[in-house]
Scaffold this active site. Structure first.
Site, PDB file in Angstrom:
ATOM      1  CG  ASP A  13     -31.031  55.573 -12.129  1.00  0.00           C
ATOM      2  OD1 ASP A  13     -30.945  54.363 -11.875  1.00  0.00           O
ATOM      3  OD2 ASP A  13     -31.426  56.415 -11.308  1.00  0.00           O
ATOM      4  CG  HIS A  41     -28.076  47.877 -12.880  1.00  0.00           C
ATOM      5  ND1 HIS A  41     -27.546  49.130 -12.961  1.00  0.00           N
ATOM      6  CD2 HIS A  41     -27.468  47.281 -11.841  1.00  0.00           C
ATOM      7  CE1 HIS A  41     -26.653  49.275 -12.003  1.00  0.00           C
ATOM      8  NE2 HIS A  41     -26.593  48.168 -11.311  1.00  0.00           N
TER       9      HIS A  41
HETATM   10  P1  GDP Z   1     -28.553  51.904 -14.637  1.00  0.00           P
HETATM   11  O1  GDP Z   1     -28.954  52.010 -13.218  1.00  0.00           O
HETATM   12  O2  GDP Z   1     -27.422  52.817 -15.006  1.00  0.00           O
HETATM   13  O3  GDP Z   1     -28.309  50.490 -15.077  1.00  0.00           O
HETATM   14  O4  GDP Z   1     -29.777  52.431 -15.488  1.00  0.00           O
HETATM   15  P2  GDP Z   1     -31.320  52.027 -15.295  1.00  0.00           P
HETATM   16  O5  GDP Z   1     -31.502  50.675 -15.865  1.00  0.00           O
HETATM   17  O6  GDP Z   1     -31.763  52.294 -13.906  1.00  0.00           O
HETATM   18  O7  GDP Z   1     -32.016  53.129 -16.205  1.00  0.00           O
HETATM   19  C1  GDP Z   1     -31.750  53.241 -17.561  1.00  0.00           C
HETATM   20  C2  GDP Z   1     -33.041  53.033 -18.346  1.00  0.00           C
HETATM   21  O8  GDP Z   1     -32.854  53.521 -19.645  1.00  0.00           O
HETATM   22  C3  GDP Z   1     -33.451  51.583 -18.505  1.00  0.00           C
HETATM   23  O9  GDP Z   1     -34.851  51.508 -18.483  1.00  0.00           O
HETATM   24  C4  GDP Z   1     -32.913  51.214 -19.888  1.00  0.00           C
HETATM   25  O10 GDP Z   1     -33.661  50.192 -20.529  1.00  0.00           O
HETATM   26  C5  GDP Z   1     -33.066  52.510 -20.615  1.00  0.00           C
HETATM   27  N1  GDP Z   1     -32.087  52.757 -21.661  1.00  0.00           N
HETATM   28  C6  GDP Z   1     -30.768  52.414 -21.710  1.00  0.00           C
HETATM   29  N2  GDP Z   1     -30.185  52.906 -22.824  1.00  0.00           N
HETATM   30  C7  GDP Z   1     -31.153  53.583 -23.502  1.00  0.00           C
HETATM   31  C8  GDP Z   1     -31.162  54.351 -24.716  1.00  0.00           C
HETATM   32  O11 GDP Z   1     -30.170  54.519 -25.398  1.00  0.00           O
HETATM   33  N3  GDP Z   1     -32.356  54.922 -25.070  1.00  0.00           N
HETATM   34  C9  GDP Z   1     -33.478  54.785 -24.326  1.00  0.00           C
HETATM   35  N4  GDP Z   1     -34.590  55.385 -24.726  1.00  0.00           N
HETATM   36  N5  GDP Z   1     -33.493  54.077 -23.169  1.00  0.00           N
HETATM   37  C10 GDP Z   1     -32.353  53.491 -22.764  1.00  0.00           C
HETATM   38 MG    MG Z   2     -30.581  52.328 -12.020  1.00  0.00          MG
END
Ligand code: GDP
Ligand code: MG
Length: 423
Positions: A16, A44
């Site tokens: 995440d 994601h």
């Molecule tokens: P992953 O599993 O690594 O792909 O990550 P997730 O999607 O589960 O969780 C990351 C969350 O953070 C998602 O809701 C993204 O939209 C959000 N996100 C990603 N980059 C940023 C950022 O730079 N700032 C903020 N506030 N949210 C972000």
């Molecule tokens: Mg995730």
């Protein structure tokens, strides 16, 4: 932003980290995007024009309209994959997908066994989502699995189910003492139908990628995070797969060669489920990060545990995956904190250590030692260059890159696709 391909993207913490957004961004420069591990337990999110797209099996490069692949080590719940495919078709987002015949299929009995095991483990439960991923890998390793090749061939599917189901039923009923409503004929009918819908995507992904890797820009998308790696992570609070960069070679089926490695680092640390977490914040600061960062599971909706950035985790992650580049996400979430802490090393008894110890029993005894940084008040989500960031944010970022000795290439300052600072 100058980044070299072939490139593998790895989460450097407990998942995440924002891999969805970063892969979408990098996919713009790539030709082919290969998801190489995990199942639909990895969620994601990609945000485009304020709209959130949730993915659990399809590669996060889907919005860039590039060629997509699921390689051999991805386990597929066909119902979930078909739902995701239907969603993108409905949104009129076109894509090209190829699935390796060696991918294993998550069956309904894997889910029942997963739930039964977690119940049996009680307080020591792994924190699995009962999606059956671990059981699917168990059957794979035990040569008891149903592969994509079998799913799309009614005769093979029937043969395998007839061979496997009786023992699965005995296991659920006699070993775990649970009842099951599953019937072999129903499973067969349901899965045969899935196979017929999915067979158009069949391709030898291993061969295709080996052919393309020197002429195309290939991007390998890892699911989960380094400390969920089934061997190097915080075992047993891990997934069943490997997540570190070297996994790519066996998970896709390509020869060892230089693959550039990009580690994604969230500006703080989170983890979902149980297990050790030295820098966890069980106070108001932790809650604040959770609320502001929207730290709730994409698949599970579970609140994520939050804490300060931990350089010991990152040093080990970088050693295992050989990071050539770093992308730091969610820096905006720290805005408004008066003080920001970073764990620079652990105290283990009288010893000062700079990486995660090899033994979990030692890791459980590690106490984080922090360095404190001044925070910043400004909203940084509209900043697009490093020099425009508040000085205190620059100091924080420079410190991280210097300690890890890896150049920082991307800083993400909001969920939106365009909200990045490139270095
Ligand atoms: P992953 O599993 O690594 O792909 O990550 P997730 O999607 O589960 O969780 C990351 C969350 O953070 C998602 O809701 C993204 O939209 C959000 N996100 C990603 N980059 C940023 C950022 O730079 N700032 C903020 N506030 N949210 C972000
Ligand atoms: Mg995730």
């Amino acid at each position: 932003m100058k980044i070299k391909f072939p490139l593998v993207v790895v989460g450097s913490q407990w998942g995440d980290e924002g891999k969805g957004k970063v892969v979408d961004l990098l996919a713009k420069q790539a030709d082919d995007i290969v998801r190489f591990n995990g199942g639909n337990n990895a969620g994601h999110s990609v945000v485009l024009n304020g709209k959130k797209y949730k993915l659990s099996l399809l590669p996060s490069g889907i919005l860039q309209k590039k060629q997509l692949y699921l390689s051999q080590a991805v386990v597929i719940n066909p119902r979930v994959l078909l739902e995701e495919i239907a969603f993108f078709k409905k949104e009129k987002i076109s894509f090209q997908l190829k699935i390796d015949p060696r991918c294993h299929i998550v069956m309904p009995y894997h889910q029942e066994l997963d739930a039964a095991t977690e119940k049996w483990k009680g307080k020591k439960a792994t924190g699995s989502l009962h999606l059956g991923i671990g059981y699917c890998y168990e059957d794979r390793n035990n040569r008891f699995g149903i592969r994509f090749e079998d799913l799309i061939n009614p005769k093979l599917l029937k043969e395998k189910l007839t061979q496997f189901w009786p023992i699965k039923k005995l296991q659920i009923e006699k070993v775990y003492g649970q009842t099951t409503q599953l019937k072999i004929e129903d499973i067969y009918q349901e899965y045969v139908h899935y196979g017929q819908q999915l067979k158009v995507y069949l391709a030898d992904v291993s061969l295709l990628i080996q052919q393309k890797i020197s002429t195309h820009k290939v991007l390998f998308e890892g699911a989960h995070g380094t400390f969920l790696d089934g061997n190097f992570g915080t075992y047993p609070y891990t997934t069943a797969v490997n997540t570190i960069s070297g996994t790519v070679f066996t998970a896709v089926g390509i020869a060892p060669q230089k693959i550039y490695s990009l580690g994604i680092v969230k500006a703080y640390t989170t983890r979902v489920g149980n297990g050790p977490f030295p820098t966890e914040l069980l106070n108001r600061a932790g809650e604040r990060i959770r609320e502001k960062g929207g730290e709730f599971g994409t698949v599970s909706k579970r609140p994520r545990r939050c804490g300060w950035l931990d350089l010991c985790l990152l040093r080990s992650a970088s050693r295992w995956s050989g990071f050539d580049y770093l992308a730091l996400t969610k820096l905006d979430v720290l805005s408004g904190l008066a003080k920001i802490k970073v764990c620079t090393h652990y105290q283990l008894g009288k010893q000062k250590i700079k990486e995660v110890p090899a033994m979990i029993s030692d890791f459980n005894r590690c106490r984080p030692v922090y360095r404190e940084f001044s925070g910043w008040k400004e909203d940084i989500s509209n900043i697009r260059s490093f020099d425009k960031l508040p000085k205190t944010a620059q100091i924080y970022l420079n410190f991280i890159a210097q300690e890890l000795k890896v150049p920082l290439k991307i800083i993400s300052v909001s969920p939106e696709r365009e909200a990045n600072i490139f270095l």
